[in-house]
Design a protein around this motif. Structure first.
Motif, mmCIF file in Angstrom:
data_model
loop_
_atom_site.group_PDB
_atom_site.id
_atom_site.type_symbol
_atom_site.label_atom_id
_atom_site.label_comp_id
_atom_site.label_asym_id
_atom_site.label_seq_id
_atom_site.Cartn_x
_atom_site.Cartn_y
_atom_site.Cartn_z
ATOM 1 N N TRP A 52 0.850 -1.189 0.000
ATOM 2 C CA TRP A 52 0.000 0.000 0.000
ATOM 3 C C TRP A 52 0.887 1.241 0.000
ATOM 4 C CZ3 TRP A 52 -4.741 -1.295 -1.047
ATOM 5 C CH2 TRP A 52 -5.202 -2.538 -0.660
ATOM 6 N N GLU A 57 -2.687 5.617 1.352
ATOM 7 C CA GLU A 57 -3.730 4.777 0.762
ATOM 8 C C GLU A 57 -4.390 3.924 1.847
ATOM 9 O OE1 GLU A 57 -1.811 4.154 -3.701
ATOM 10 O OE2 GLU A 57 -1.813 2.513 -2.254
ATOM 11 N N ILE A 58 -5.704 3.806 1.761
ATOM 12 C CA ILE A 58 -6.469 3.024 2.730
ATOM 13 C C ILE A 58 -7.258 1.965 1.964
ATOM 14 C CG2 ILE A 58 -8.298 3.075 4.468
ATOM 15 C CD1 ILE A 58 -7.498 5.924 5.107
ATOM 16 N N GLY A 115 -8.895 8.172 2.335
ATOM 17 C CA GLY A 115 -7.478 8.002 2.030
ATOM 18 C C GLY A 115 -7.099 8.681 0.738
#
Length: 242
Positions: A2, A6-7, A104
Motif C-alpha cells: 500500500w 492509501e487506505i 485516504g
C-alpha cells in the motif's frame, strides 16, 4: 504493497458496491421489460431487458477500465486500480486493489513530485552538472540529472539508472517510455519502443524518434510522449564541493 496515505476498502464496502451496481442493472432491466411487456408482449419484454442489461454491463466495464469506478464505487467513495501502477485497468485482468478514496489518498489525483537525485561525491565539470526540468502541459514539474528512465511506472534499464514516474490518466505513456541522459548540451533521448512513440519539436522542426536509437535533443525543445508533452529546461544546481 500500500502506498503512502492509501487506505484499503473493507470487504463489506466492496460487497455493498457490487450490490448497488447489480441492483441498478436489474432495476433498469426490469423496468424496461415491464414497459415493453405492456405494449408488445413477453418476447419484446425479454429482448428489451437483455438489451438494457447488456448496455449497463458495458457502461460498468467502461467506467471500471477508464476511471476505476462504478455507480456503487462512486456512492461509497471507492476506486479500483491495478496493483502494479495504481492506474485503472481491465476489470477482469491482473491483480487489482480497491481503495477507500473518501478517507485516504486517491492515486488518480495528480500531484507534482519533483525528483531530487543524490549529488555525486566528486567535483564535477560544469557540463556534467546540468539538470533537466520537465514542465508538462498540466503544470507538473519533475527534475533529474544523469541517466534516468521516464514513464508511467518506470523500471531501470541498466544498473545505476534512476527512474522518473509521471502520472498519466491518458495511459498513452508507457510504463517505461524513454531513457533520458542529461549533459551540458541538452538531453539524449532513447524511445524504448513505446506504443505511442516519442516526438521532438525544436528549432529544426518536428520529428519522431526511432525506437532504441539515442537522439540528441537541445535545451528548450518540446518532448511529446504519447499524449503528454513537456518542455525541456536546463537547470544548473550549485556546484557540489568535494
Amino acid at each position: 504493497m500500500w502506498g503512502r496515505g492509501e487506505i484499503p476498502a473493507s470487504v463489506p464496502r466492496v460487497a455493498a458496491s457490487v450490490v448497488i451496481d447489480a441492483a441498478l442493472v436489474l432495476g433498469l432491466a426490469a423496468g424496461a421489460g415491464l414497459l415493453a411487456a405492456s405494449g408488445y408482449g413477453p418476447r419484446a419484454a425479454w429482448v428489451s431487458a437483455c438489451a438494457i442489461a447488456a448496455s449497463c454491463l458495458g457502461a460498468w466495464w467502461w467506467d471500471r477500465a477508464t476511471m476505476g469506478t462504478s455507480p456503487g464505487h462512486a456512492a461509497l467513495g471507492l476506486r479500483t486500480v491495478a496493483a502494479a501502477d495504481r492506474m485503472p485497468s481491465h476489470p477482469l485482468r491482473g491483480q487489482r486493489l480497491t481503495l477507500d478514496i473518501g478517507t485516504g489518498a486517491d492515486p488518480l489525483r495528480l500531484r507534482a513530485r519533483p525528483i531530487h537525485l543524490d549529488p555525486p561525491a566528486r567535483r564535477q565539470r560544469r557540463s556534467d552538472r546540468a539538470e533537466v526540468r520537465l514542465v508538462f502541459e498540466d503544470g507538473t514539474r519533475v527534475e533529474g540529472r544523469g541517466t534516468f528512465v521516464l514513464g508511467r511506472a518506470p523500471k531501470p534499464q541498466r544498473h545505476g539508472d534512476a527512474t522518473m514516474a509521471v502520472p498519466d490518466l491518458t495511459r498513452s505513456l508507457a510504463p517505461s517510455h524513454a531513457v533520458l541522459r542529461v549533459d551540458g548540451r541538452g538531453v539524449t533521448v532513447t524511445d524504448l519502443g513505446s506504443a505511442h512513440g516519442t516526438i521532438v519539436v525544436d528549432a529544426a522542426g518536428r520529428r519522431a524518434l526511432q525506437p532504441h536509437l539515442p537522439t540528441h535533443v537541445p535545451w528548450n525543445s518540446t518532448l511529446t510522449l504519447g499524449e503528454r508533452s513537456a518542455l525541456l529546461e536546463r537547470r544548473d544546481p550549485i556546484e557540489a564541493r568535494e
